[in-house]
Design an enzyme around this catalytic site. Structure first.
Site, PDB file in Angstrom:
ATOM      1  N   SER A 266      24.699  39.984  -1.190  1.00  0.00           N
ATOM      2  CA  SER A 266      24.968  40.700  -2.441  1.00  0.00           C
ATOM      3  C   SER A 266      24.808  39.800  -3.654  1.00  0.00           C
ATOM      4  O   SER A 266      24.214  40.209  -4.663  1.00  0.00           O
ATOM      5  CB  SER A 266      26.372  41.312  -2.407  1.00  0.00           C
ATOM      6  OG  SER A 266      27.359  40.303  -2.221  1.00  0.00           O
ATOM      7  N   TRP A 267      25.307  38.555  -3.589  1.00  0.00           N
ATOM      8  CA  TRP A 267      25.246  37.681  -4.761  1.00  0.00           C
ATOM      9  C   TRP A 267      23.829  37.159  -4.992  1.00  0.00           C
ATOM     10  O   TRP A 267      23.334  37.132  -6.124  1.00  0.00           O
ATOM     11  CB  TRP A 267      26.235  36.538  -4.591  1.00  0.00           C
ATOM     12  CG  TRP A 267      26.500  35.686  -5.793  1.00  0.00           C
ATOM     13  CD1 TRP A 267      26.722  34.341  -5.787  1.00  0.00           C
ATOM     14  CD2 TRP A 267      26.613  36.085  -7.173  1.00  0.00           C
ATOM     15  NE1 TRP A 267      26.953  33.881  -7.055  1.00  0.00           N
ATOM     16  CE2 TRP A 267      26.902  34.929  -7.929  1.00  0.00           C
ATOM     17  CE3 TRP A 267      26.493  37.307  -7.842  1.00  0.00           C
ATOM     18  CZ2 TRP A 267      27.057  34.959  -9.317  1.00  0.00           C
ATOM     19  CZ3 TRP A 267      26.661  37.336  -9.223  1.00  0.00           C
ATOM     20  CH2 TRP A 267      26.937  36.176  -9.954  1.00  0.00           C
TER      21      TRP A 267
ATOM     22  N   LYS B  43      31.127  29.992  -2.913  1.00  0.00           N
ATOM     23  CA  LYS B  43      32.453  29.457  -3.233  1.00  0.00           C
ATOM     24  C   LYS B  43      33.186  29.121  -1.948  1.00  0.00           C
ATOM     25  O   LYS B  43      33.336  29.983  -1.085  1.00  0.00           O
ATOM     26  CB  LYS B  43      33.255  30.481  -4.048  1.00  0.00           C
ATOM     27  CG  LYS B  43      32.580  30.859  -5.361  1.00  0.00           C
ATOM     28  CD  LYS B  43      33.289  31.982  -6.085  1.00  0.00           C
ATOM     29  CE  LYS B  43      32.558  32.328  -7.392  1.00  0.00           C
ATOM     30  NZ  LYS B  43      33.220  33.431  -8.137  1.00  0.00           N
TER      31      LYS B  43
ATOM     32  N   GLY C 104      32.079  31.619 -11.703  1.00  0.00           N
ATOM     33  CA  GLY C 104      32.913  32.257 -12.709  1.00  0.00           C
ATOM     34  C   GLY C 104      33.300  33.642 -12.255  1.00  0.00           C
ATOM     35  O   GLY C 104      33.046  34.032 -11.111  1.00  0.00           O
TER      36      GLY C 104
ATOM     37  N   ALA D  83      29.102  40.709  -7.859  1.00  0.00           N
ATOM     38  CA  ALA D  83      27.688  41.048  -7.690  1.00  0.00           C
ATOM     39  C   ALA D  83      27.424  42.499  -8.075  1.00  0.00           C
ATOM     40  O   ALA D  83      26.382  42.814  -8.663  1.00  0.00           O
ATOM     41  CB  ALA D  83      27.268  40.800  -6.245  1.00  0.00           C
TER      42      ALA D  83
ATOM     43  N   LYS E 270      40.873  30.258  -5.572  1.00  0.00           N
ATOM     44  CA  LYS E 270      41.228  31.594  -6.065  1.00  0.00           C
ATOM     45  C   LYS E 270      41.033  32.646  -4.977  1.00  0.00           C
ATOM     46  O   LYS E 270      41.715  33.675  -4.961  1.00  0.00           O
ATOM     47  CB  LYS E 270      40.437  31.938  -7.335  1.00  0.00           C
ATOM     48  CG  LYS E 270      38.923  31.947  -7.192  1.00  0.00           C
ATOM     49  CD  LYS E 270      38.351  33.281  -6.772  1.00  0.00           C
ATOM     50  CE  LYS E 270      36.851  33.189  -6.590  1.00  0.00           C
ATOM     51  NZ  LYS E 270      36.256  34.457  -6.106  1.00  0.00           N
TER      52      LYS E 270
ATOM     53  N   ARG F  23      36.051  41.148  -1.906  1.00  0.00           N
ATOM     54  CA  ARG F  23      36.212  41.256  -0.453  1.00  0.00           C
ATOM     55  C   ARG F  23      37.489  40.551   0.004  1.00  0.00           C
ATOM     56  O   ARG F  23      38.090  40.936   1.004  1.00  0.00           O
ATOM     57  CB  ARG F  23      34.984  40.693   0.255  1.00  0.00           C
ATOM     58  CG  ARG F  23      34.765  39.209   0.074  1.00  0.00           C
ATOM     59  CD  ARG F  23      33.424  38.733   0.559  1.00  0.00           C
ATOM     60  NE  ARG F  23      32.349  39.183  -0.291  1.00  0.00           N
ATOM     61  CZ  ARG F  23      31.104  38.702  -0.237  1.00  0.00           C
ATOM     62  NH1 ARG F  23      30.810  37.770   0.648  1.00  0.00           N
ATOM     63  NH2 ARG F  23      30.169  39.134  -1.037  1.00  0.00           N
ATOM     64  N   ASN F  24      37.909  39.503  -0.737  1.00  0.00           N
ATOM     65  CA  ASN F  24      39.154  38.813  -0.389  1.00  0.00           C
ATOM     66  C   ASN F  24      40.358  39.714  -0.623  1.00  0.00           C
ATOM     67  O   ASN F  24      41.260  39.798   0.213  1.00  0.00           O
ATOM     68  CB  ASN F  24      39.275  37.520  -1.205  1.00  0.00           C
ATOM     69  CG  ASN F  24      38.242  36.497  -0.809  1.00  0.00           C
ATOM     70  OD1 ASN F  24      38.367  35.819   0.195  1.00  0.00           O
ATOM     71  ND2 ASN F  24      37.182  36.393  -1.619  1.00  0.00           N
TER      72      ASN F  24
ATOM     73  N   VAL G 282      31.421  38.246   4.716  1.00  0.00           N
ATOM     74  CA  VAL G 282      32.188  37.020   4.893  1.00  0.00           C
ATOM     75  C   VAL G 282      33.326  36.989   3.880  1.00  0.00           C
ATOM     76  O   VAL G 282      33.112  37.115   2.677  1.00  0.00           O
ATOM     77  CB  VAL G 282      31.285  35.780   4.721  1.00  0.00           C
ATOM     78  CG1 VAL G 282      32.122  34.511   4.737  1.00  0.00           C
ATOM     79  CG2 VAL G 282      30.234  35.734   5.833  1.00  0.00           C
TER      80      VAL G 282
END
Length: 337
Positions: free
Chosen positions: A11-12, A106, A134, A138, A189, A253-254, A277
């Site tokens: 996605s990113w 990240k 930052g 996405a 984060k 997602r987190n 993930v």
């Protein structure tokens, strides 16, 4: 116009490809998955991980790393953090001396406590590295919604080059020399966002979320500065900015995985349901090890690890956080005498 190799078609990587091509950059994408490559080349869309973002027909995808890497001005490494080392190792034979590689994932590696740009430099010593991170989902970048991000590098010239390549009317890029602080904030984060999601899954409210975000950034700053990052970095886009967006949005997602865990699912069950993930799960153990290494107090991270890896009930973890020893909010303030 820059020629860019995007290593990773998730996605990113897809969203950044869209952003770059909107300002006229030439982008080719690598994926290890032939199905993803076929989808992008024939349908011009990552229908599984970023549906609705249509890429120009000029974007070419391939499973051939050498093809995507050769003759590029810039490489962007956008694979999930657990695969950064293995992918960098595969890239090494095709990377020319002095090639700039921008890390956009990240995470912190559990075994070594290395940041992702440090991993890249270890595997490909002859390259230059930079970091781009930052508060950037996405899903929103892929729609062209206004976004701000930070380009980090050890020298100003490299950071400004990355800034020039990516910056557009809807994608504002700042620069920073503190790549270490940026990457620590970006990784930690995700762990706090898991906690925020767990609180949501337990049915707690905005008061709880505000407390987690505020005390979470205090925790990230405490550990990040102990590890060598700069305090002001954690008050900026890659610190508090990234934490807010990751704790508050259902794009995260987190947070979504945390909600499922708060509702009673295991970490494995939650990751399977999210279908991507969940990097906070991988970073949590590394964060706890970093805290032990640098002697930093990290109660939220400690409780997240207890939930993820020791089977501790999330509700019990919240109770233990609330009933910790009484403390001042800020030790830098003095009482009147």
């Amino acid at each position: 116009m820059a020629k860019i190799g995007m290593i990773g078609a998730g996605s990113w990587g897809t969203a950044l490809t869209y952003e770059l091509t909107q300002k006229g950059q030439e982008v080719s994408i690598w994926s290890i998955d032939p199905k993803e490559v076929g989808m992008i080349n024939t349908e011009h869309e990552q229908k599984v991980k970023l549906p609705g973002t249509v890429l120009p027909e000029s974007v070419h995808a391939s499973t051939d790393l050498e093809e995507i890497i050769q003759n590029k001005d810039l490489l962007v490494l956008a694979v999930p953090s657990p695969f950064t080392r293995s992918t960098a190792r595969s890239m090494k034979p095709f990377v020319r001396h002095g090639q700039l590689i921008v890390s956009v994932a990240k995470g912190i590696e559990e075994d070594t406590l290395c940041t992702l740009s440090q991993i890249i430099k270890q595997e490909i010593p002859e390259c230059q590295t930079a970091v781009l991170c930052g508060p950037t989902h996405a899903e929103e970048v892929g729609k062209g919604l206004p976004t701000a991000i930070v380009a980090g590098a050890k020298d100003e010239e490299t950071a400004k080059y990355v800034q020039d390549v990516f910056m557009s009317p809807v994608f504002r890029v700042y620069t920073s020399p503190d790549t270490l602080g940026m990457e620590i904030g970006a990784a930690l984060k995700n762990v706090v966002a898991l906690a925020a999601g767990m609180a949501d899954g337990l049915g707690y409210g905005d008061n709880t979320k505000a407390a987690l975000i505020t005390r979470g950034i205090a925790e990230i700053s405490r550990l990040g500065t102990a590890a060598g990052g700069r305090a002001e970095t954690f008050q900026g886009l890659t610190g508090i900015g990234d934490l807010i967006v990751t704790c508050a949005s259902m794009h995260s997602r987190n947070r979504r995985a945390g909600i499922l865990i708060g509702q009673g699912k295991t970490a494995d069950e939650a990751m399977k349901e999210v279908k991507q993930v969940v990097e906070g799960v991988y970073s949590a153990k590394a964060a706890k090890q970093m805290a032990q290494k640098y002697g930093a107090e990290t109660p939220i991270i400690d409780q997240v690890c207890a939930i993820l890896f020791e089977g501790k009930p999330a509700r019990e973890a919240v109770s233990d956080l609330m009933l910790r020893d009484k403390k001042m909010e800020s030790h830098s303030q003095d009482w009147e005498k």
